[in-house]
Enzyme design. Sequence first.
Site, PDB file in Angstrom:
ATOM      1  CG  LEU A 136      10.289 -16.560  -3.865  1.00 12.01           C
ATOM      2  CD1 LEU A 136      10.161 -16.607  -2.341  1.00 12.01           C
ATOM      3  CD2 LEU A 136      10.649 -15.141  -4.303  1.00 12.01           C
ATOM      4  CG  ASP A 184      -2.047   0.965   1.133  1.00 10.97           C
ATOM      5  OD1 ASP A 184      -2.306   1.472   0.021  1.00 10.97           O
ATOM      6  OD2 ASP A 184      -2.691   1.236   2.167  1.00 10.97           O
ATOM      7  CG  HIS A 187      -0.081   1.895  -9.414  1.00  6.73           C
ATOM      8  ND1 HIS A 187      -0.279   1.556  -8.099  1.00  6.73           N
ATOM      9  CD2 HIS A 187      -1.208   2.541  -9.810  1.00  6.73           C
ATOM     10  CE1 HIS A 187      -1.482   1.972  -7.716  1.00  6.73           C
ATOM     11  NE2 HIS A 187      -2.061   2.575  -8.735  1.00  6.73           N
TER      12      HIS A 187
HETATM   13  C1  FPP Z   1      -2.143   0.070  -3.267  1.00  9.51           C
HETATM   14  O1  FPP Z   1      -1.623   1.376  -3.213  1.00  9.51           O
HETATM   15  C2  FPP Z   1      -1.549  -0.626  -4.392  1.00  9.51           C
HETATM   16  C3  FPP Z   1      -2.248  -1.213  -5.383  1.00  9.51           C
HETATM   17  C4  FPP Z   1      -3.718  -1.249  -5.444  1.00  9.51           C
HETATM   18  C5  FPP Z   1      -1.566  -1.838  -6.527  1.00  9.51           C
HETATM   19  C6  FPP Z   1      -0.381  -2.679  -6.185  1.00  9.51           C
HETATM   20  C7  FPP Z   1       0.414  -2.769  -7.412  1.00  9.51           C
HETATM   21  C8  FPP Z   1       1.730  -2.661  -7.484  1.00  9.51           C
HETATM   22  C9  FPP Z   1       2.636  -2.598  -6.318  1.00  9.51           C
HETATM   23  C10 FPP Z   1       2.307  -2.552  -8.843  1.00  9.51           C
HETATM   24  C11 FPP Z   1       3.268  -3.587  -9.206  1.00  9.51           C
HETATM   25  C12 FPP Z   1       2.823  -4.966  -8.981  1.00  9.51           C
HETATM   26  C13 FPP Z   1       3.262  -5.987  -9.696  1.00  9.51           C
HETATM   27  C14 FPP Z   1       2.881  -7.350  -9.327  1.00  9.51           C
HETATM   28  C15 FPP Z   1       4.120  -5.833 -10.855  1.00  9.51           C
HETATM   29  P1  FPP Z   1      -2.607   2.596  -3.432  1.00  9.51           P
HETATM   30  O2  FPP Z   1      -2.633   2.904  -4.885  1.00  9.51           O
HETATM   31  O3  FPP Z   1      -3.939   2.300  -2.819  1.00  9.51           O
HETATM   32  O4  FPP Z   1      -1.862   3.720  -2.635  1.00  9.51           O
HETATM   33  P2  FPP Z   1      -2.507   4.896  -1.779  1.00  9.51           P
HETATM   34  O5  FPP Z   1      -3.163   4.247  -0.579  1.00  9.51           O
HETATM   35  O6  FPP Z   1      -1.333   5.726  -1.400  1.00  9.51           O
HETATM   36  O7  FPP Z   1      -3.483   5.605  -2.666  1.00  9.51           O
END
Ligand code: FPP
Length: 239
Positions: free
Chosen positions: A130, A19, A36
Amino acid sequence: MKQRCERDKEARHVAIIMDGNGRWATRRGLPRTAGHRAGADAVRRVVEAAPGLGIGTLTLYAFSSDNWQRPAGEVSALMRLFVRYLRAETARCVADGVSVSVIGRRDRLADTVRAAIEACEAATARGRQLNLRLAIDYSGRATILAAAAATKPGEGVEEFDRRVRGLAPDGGEVPPLDLLIRTGGEQRLSDFLLWECAYAELWFTRVLWPDFGAAHLGDAVTDYRNRERRFGRVLEQAV
Ligand code: FPP
């Protein structure tokens, strides 16, 4: 269900709620999608670091079933990022002995995403260093409901456990979840691995996911090793 005793201190199965991508980007005046992309670099770092910390299975929450409700542009950027990651990382995963698998619903994913998943899973299936599990269109509650619907009369908790965890009845091992990490400062499960979290240790950090690296993962594992796991028993029984 068998639970490992207190003396066994390895965090064999670690899961992460990644997150903070959006906030990381916003603080830099960048679009959320840049967060992201930076998050994908953090994924590479933890995948590289995990085996050295004794982690054999790493489950990452990449896209929850509720994430479909995000703006369409963000959803499609995430899907493109998953495809790019899977294609770009396949060779490195093969070389490093990382087997990649995806948990969650596949029927709502675009054909390109499904094809990238299947190609990466097939190419990396023999990896033994892994087991990297990416949760995409995943919902813990939906997984439990589906397992309940598939349960046959007379089946006990062991079979139910295997169903929820997506394990074949005759084999296919994913160790019980030892440690759940959440970055970004919130302290909730957000529908991730609800069943598996029953006795998992929880570790929260304010670090935003794109800033997370090997040292943070090491801190979480060290903290885990210093905890007492009793599984409802008293310590004398657990050791
Ligand atoms: C939450 O942060 C994150 C996500 C919903 C997406 C997770 C995706 C990645 C880490 C991208 C890469 C992944 C792979 C597998 C290549 P948020 O967007 O809700 O953050 P915020 O709470 O600060 O808005």
